[in-house]
Design a protein around this motif. Structure first.
Motif, mmCIF file in Angstrom:
data_model
loop_
_atom_site.group_PDB
_atom_site.id
_atom_site.type_symbol
_atom_site.label_atom_id
_atom_site.label_comp_id
_atom_site.label_asym_id
_atom_site.label_seq_id
_atom_site.Cartn_x
_atom_site.Cartn_y
_atom_site.Cartn_z
ATOM 1 N N ALA A 17 -1.678 4.311 -7.319
ATOM 2 C CA ALA A 17 -1.040 2.831 -6.290
ATOM 3 C C ALA A 17 -0.155 2.104 -7.278
ATOM 4 O O ALA A 17 0.588 1.227 -6.784
ATOM 5 N N ASP A 20 3.632 1.425 -6.019
ATOM 6 C CA ASP A 20 4.020 0.578 -4.915
ATOM 7 C C ASP A 20 3.828 -0.968 -5.652
ATOM 8 O O ASP A 20 2.883 -1.454 -6.063
ATOM 9 N N CYS A 23 3.130 -6.017 -3.888
ATOM 10 C CA CYS A 23 1.596 -6.729 -3.865
ATOM 11 C C CYS A 23 1.325 -8.288 -4.002
ATOM 12 O O CYS A 23 0.583 -8.611 -4.416
ATOM 13 N N LEU A 61 -5.132 3.213 -3.575
ATOM 14 C CA LEU A 61 -5.002 3.944 -2.377
ATOM 15 C C LEU A 61 -6.647 4.298 -2.063
ATOM 16 O O LEU A 61 -7.240 4.467 -2.729
ATOM 17 N N SER A 110 -3.411 0.667 0.253
ATOM 18 C CA SER A 110 -2.418 1.700 0.770
ATOM 19 C C SER A 110 -3.113 2.994 0.873
ATOM 20 O O SER A 110 -4.296 3.158 0.410
ATOM 21 N N LYS A 144 -1.316 -1.570 3.885
ATOM 22 C CA LYS A 144 -0.052 -1.164 3.996
ATOM 23 C C LYS A 144 -0.252 -0.252 5.471
ATOM 24 O O LYS A 144 -1.213 0.493 5.865
ATOM 25 N N ASN A 167 6.368 0.581 4.440
ATOM 26 C CA ASN A 167 7.495 0.759 3.401
ATOM 27 C C ASN A 167 8.618 1.698 4.032
ATOM 28 O O ASN A 167 8.255 2.700 4.747
#
Length: 419
Positions: A17, A20, A23, A61, A110, A144, A167
């Motif tokens: 994760a 990404d 956040c 994730l 996510s 997400k 995204n």
């Protein structure tokens, strides 16, 4: 709960994760009522790693299994990595346990795609629903949104999450086709449009009925990968971001420099990486567009398609537009003052407010928080202590960079041995 197995999953899925960056958790206000757990409010605490990435949330994730084979993604199906997946209850338990220990302020969740968008999105929603309804969790939740998920699931997600984000991954459709040919840009656009309309509708509903449920109170955001292809320069990235701000009312666009982790002839070489300063310049340009009234074509254009990595975008614009300077700090309007390098939003507002009572000189300007070492080349005031020299933009840039280097060496005396 098998602690050893959960720890192994956490190591795998927290590491996956980290790519990404979207956040941030500001912008929501969720009051703790009925003796619930936690409290999300404006200004929620953040912690940052040394490279500037936010780590205030439990950031994981749900799974790194994925049906897609995106060239830029470490979790792509063709990559030979260790796979793992949390159950819904495991994520709920982890969140509550970390929160009780004061490790986190909330959850950023996510996921890779299990078998289709709806199946994955349904599990993400179940996590948020359990936290809110069963545990009365009032901390921050960022989910997400999975491209291609149904409107029904997106609507339910908005009832439990503070922020939702889809995204875009690549800034342009051409970039997406090159590196993720299995994906369809329309699948990303559709939920963004749905969320925009739903957020607007729910805000109007809230005005009429105080007890109407909140819906994604911190809005929606997105992330784009920077530097994964040569076809997407800073100009293309900023025009794309500007379009999505205006069309979908996004709260933020996040810029993530591509990290070379996979060998692929469509990607940069493994020994190259996008410099962190490029990310920083994009965020500065983004800030100028959103809060300082700059248009994209003022920051980047056909002649200058990339941001200057040596200096910030506002200074770069000023040096290219010396004909509009100097400005009289005691007469110029707020919008012009905001365009002066070294003057931020708060300082500009203080200048406009304070000059009503007294003509400002250099000492006043310093006390108002202006970075005079930059601003002095672009303004005049009620003082002759500094007379603006007739300098070109190139010379001013040299002076400012030299002063910055001098300050750096002064603050880092251990570096002197290198020179």
């Amino acid at each position: 709960m098998n602690l050893e197995r959960i720890t192994e999953k956490l190591n795998i899925l927290a590491d996956a994760a980290k790519y990404d960056v979207s956040c941030a958790s500001s912008g929501s206000k969720r009051k703790n009522e009925n003796k619930g757990l936690g409290n999300a409010s404006n200004g929620i605490c953040h912690s940052y790693t040394e490279d500037g990435r936010c780590v205030s949330l439990l950031k994981i994730l749900l799974t790194n299994h994925c049906i897609f084979d995106c060239a830029y993604c470490v979790s792509r199906k063709s990559n030979d990595i260790k796979r793992a997946a949390f159950t819904v209850q495991e994520v709920v338990d982890l969140t509550i346990n970390f929160y009780r220990r004061n490790y986190i302020e909330g959850l950023f969740l996510s996921s890779g795609i299990f078998k289709d968008a709806d199946t994955t999105m349904e599990r993400l929603v179940q996590v948020a629903k359990k936290l809110r309804t069963e545990h009365k969790f009032n901390g921050y939740i960022h989910l997400k949104s999975i491209p291609g998920a149904s409107d029904e699931l997106m609507r339910e997600a908005g009832l439990y999450a503070d922020r939702l984000s889809v995204n875009l991954e690549m800034p342009t459709e051409e970039g997406l086709k090159l590196l993720a040919p299995d994906k369809d840009r329309k699948d990303m656009i559709q939920p963004m449009g749905f969320l925009r309309n739903e957020i607007i509708h729910r805000a109007e509903e809230k005005k009429l009925f105080k007890k109407a449920p909140m819906f994604a109170p911190a809005g929606q955001s997105t992330q784009v990968i920077v530097g994964a292809t040569a076809i997407e320069d800073d100009r293309a990235i900023l025009y794309s971001a500007n379009h999505f701000y205006k069309t979908f009312k996004l709260k933020r666009v996040y810029y993530s420099g591509y990290v070379p982790v996979l060998a692929d002839n469509r990607l940069p070489a493994l020994n190259t990486a996008v410099p962190m300063v490029r990310e920083n310049r994009l965020y500065q340009a983004d800030w100028l567009m959103r809060f300082y009234g700059f248009k994209v074509n003022e920051i980047v254009n056909n002649d200058q398609r990339h941001l200057d990595l040596d200096i910030d975008p506002k200074l770069s614009w000023a040096l290219r537009n010396m004909h509009v300077f100097p400005v009289d700090i005691n007469k110029a309007d707020l919008q012009m003052i905001l365009r002066v390098p070294g003057i931020g939003m708060l300082s500009a507002q203080k200048i406009v407010s304070t000059r009503k009572f007294n003509k400002l000189n250099w000492e006043h300007i310093k006390k108002l928080g202006v970075a005079v070492n930059r601003a002095q080349y672009f303004i005049t005031c009620n003082s002759n202590s500094f007379e603006r020299r007739d300098l070109t933009g190139t010379r001013i840039k040299q002076f400012i960079l030299a002063e910055s280097q001098s300050k750096y060496l002064k603050n880092k005396p251990d570096q002197l041995s290198l020179f």
